[in-house]
Motif scaffolding. Structure first.
Motif, PDB file in Angstrom:
ATOM      1  N   THR A  67       0.794  -1.157   0.157  1.00 33.68           N
ATOM      2  CA  THR A  67      -0.043  -0.025   0.020  1.00 33.68           C
ATOM      3  C   THR A  67       0.836   1.158   0.075  1.00 33.68           C
ATOM      4  OG1 THR A  67      -1.536  -0.994   1.217  1.00 33.68           O
ATOM      5  CG2 THR A  67      -1.688   1.210   1.292  1.00 33.68           C
ATOM      6  N   TYR A  92      -3.638  10.048   1.804  1.00 32.83           N
ATOM      7  CA  TYR A  92      -4.438   9.204   0.776  1.00 32.83           C
ATOM      8  C   TYR A  92      -3.670   7.781   0.734  1.00 32.83           C
ATOM      9  CZ  TYR A  92      -7.121  13.301  -0.622  1.00 32.83           C
ATOM     10  OH  TYR A  92      -7.932  14.430  -0.808  1.00 32.83           O
ATOM     11  N   SER A 126      -3.426   3.948  -1.537  1.00 34.05           N
ATOM     12  CA  SER A 126      -3.589   3.371  -3.035  1.00 34.05           C
ATOM     13  C   SER A 126      -2.644   2.068  -3.173  1.00 34.05           C
ATOM     14  CB  SER A 126      -3.111   4.309  -4.102  1.00 34.05           C
ATOM     15  OG  SER A 126      -3.074   3.709  -5.552  1.00 34.05           O
ATOM     16  N   ASN A 148      -5.159   4.976  -8.423  1.00 34.02           N
ATOM     17  CA  ASN A 148      -6.340   5.495  -7.746  1.00 34.02           C
ATOM     18  C   ASN A 148      -6.117   5.443  -6.332  1.00 34.02           C
ATOM     19  OD1 ASN A 148      -8.455   4.876 -10.046  1.00 34.02           O
ATOM     20  ND2 ASN A 148      -7.128   2.975  -9.843  1.00 34.02           N
ATOM     21  N   TRP A 149      -6.579   6.663  -5.780  1.00 31.29           N
ATOM     22  CA  TRP A 149      -6.337   7.105  -4.510  1.00 31.29           C
ATOM     23  C   TRP A 149      -7.606   7.225  -3.421  1.00 31.29           C
ATOM     24  CZ3 TRP A 149      -1.161   7.023  -2.956  1.00 31.29           C
ATOM     25  CH2 TRP A 149      -0.358   6.883  -3.704  1.00 31.29           C
ATOM     26  N   GLU A 150      -7.534   6.852  -2.131  1.00 28.97           N
ATOM     27  CA  GLU A 150      -8.667   6.886  -1.080  1.00 28.97           C
ATOM     28  C   GLU A 150      -8.386   7.786  -0.120  1.00 28.97           C
ATOM     29  OE1 GLU A 150     -11.205   4.036   1.548  1.00 28.97           O
ATOM     30  OE2 GLU A 150     -10.025   2.994   0.104  1.00 28.97           O
ATOM     31  N   GLN A 206      -7.807   8.909   3.386  1.00 23.86           N
ATOM     32  CA  GLN A 206      -7.655   8.481   4.754  1.00 23.86           C
ATOM     33  C   GLN A 206      -7.799   9.415   6.094  1.00 23.86           C
ATOM     34  OE1 GLN A 206      -7.576   5.293   5.132  1.00 23.86           O
ATOM     35  NE2 GLN A 206      -7.614   4.519   3.181  1.00 23.86           N
TER      36      GLN A 206
END
Length: 346
Positions: free
Chosen positions: A22, A39, A41, A46-48, A50
């Motif tokens: 990750t 973030y 990924s 593609n980044w989420e 956090q």
């Protein structure tokens, strides 16, 4: 395939590669208030979000404003964040009172807590843009930028601007390096000047590093946002020049034989700059870091820039960096067209 920019509004991006495959992206802004967010990924594309991982400007915090350029490193199962912020100890009410701090966490997702309730050290002038490198002998080195605030420097460019009646003086920011204490509570010895804007106008790097002055944008020249790494026997230090909020922000590099130089600037600089002169739409490319993908033997350059659609907001780009046989660095960007994802071996 993917295309730049990524869907993250960050300045000064830095990516940490964790052991669980990750990646964590840190930077200036990105939804954080008085601090920093991250973030995550698994594919670098593609980044989420956090959430916020560090918060300053509290009753007990030394850092009160202008939270910039965080970088996170893992050492001995702990995560250390080096960052810039305004120091509340400001008896002369200076407009720019930046210092570098260190925060620690057990997780890349935080929460990060200040290692000590004071900056890492005070060199006697405001500083930003911390970058840390651990050499093969185990020693740690801190690289930072002395900001241009109240730092007028005489040069041929300054004389030229004065003769034109544009600016009375040109302030400059310079990059320094210094050895770090292994517990990150301070530094060892005195900082060493590593990089500064060219003194003469016939210097090969003078034209691109002086564009903020020669375009009459502002009376400052910058050397900031440094990133240091080693390849074979050569130490590389990448850096950004020109006004970070303008279209001329760009990246160059220099090479040396030791962590503290001396460093010689490359003759193929800048290696990353705006592409609007070539029909593109990207400007303000700068403050980069690198991601080393050892499994597929690739290096990627992570940086911020602006496009027509992003306007004044800085957005994140990631493009491949190659080290040629002659040691030259080449960044294959800025790109906006579809290209293979970083983790594909194409």
């Amino acid at each position: 395939m993917y295309s730049n920019p990524l869907n993250v509004e960050f300045g000064d991006p830095y990516i940490l590669n964790n052991e669980d495959d990750t990646y964590y992206l840190y930077g200036t802004g990105g939804g954080a208030v008085d601090g920093f967010a991250t973030y995550s990924s698994t594919d670098l594309v593609n980044w989420e979000f956090q959430g916020q991982v560090y918060k300053g400007n509290t009753e007990d915090s030394w850092a009160i404003d202008a939270f910039w350029a965080p970088e996170v490193y893992k050492f001995d199962d702990k995560y250390y964040m080096f960052f810039s912020a305004q120091w509340k100890n400001n008896p002369n009410n200076e407009l720019e009172n930046f210092k570098i701090g260190v925060a620690v966490s057990d997780s890349p997702k935080g929460p990060f807590e200040d290692l000590q309730n004071q900056p890492l050290f005070d060199p006697g002038y405001p500083i930003i843009d911390a970058n840390v490198y651990q050499d093969e002998d185990g020693k740690f080195y801190l690289y930072y930028s002395r900001v241009a605030y109240k730092h007028p420097v005489e040069s041929e460019v300054a004389e030229w601007a004065r003769d034109k009646g544009w600016f009375d003086e040109i302030e400059e920011s310079w990059v320094y390096g210094v050895e770090l204490k292994p517990d990150f509570t301070g530094v060892i010895g005195e900082p060493v000047l590593l990089l500064r804007p060219p003194k003469t106008m016939d210097d090969k790097n003078a034209e691109w590093e002086s564009r903020s002055v020669t375009s009459k944008e502002v009376n400052r020249r910058w050397t900031e946002g440094s990133y240091t790494f080693k390849n074979k026997e050569t130490y590389y230090i990448m850096y950004s020049a020109n006004f970070y909020g303008g279209e001329n922000y760009a990246v160059g590099y220099a090479t040396g034989d030791s962590p503290l130089g001396p460093f010689t600037k490359a003759d193929n600089n800048p290696v990353l700059e705006k592409n609007t002169g070539k029909g593109g739409e990207v400007t303000g490319t700068g403050h980069n870091s690198l991601v080393f993908l050892k499994d597929i033997n690739k290096i990627y350059c992570v940086y911020h820039g602006r496009t027509k659609s992003s306007g004044d907001e800085r957005v994140v780009f990631i493009d491949e960096l190659k080290i040629k046989d002659n040691g030259r660095l080449v960044v294959e960007g800025p790109t906006t067209e579809p290209i293979p994802k970083p983790l594909t071996n194409e």
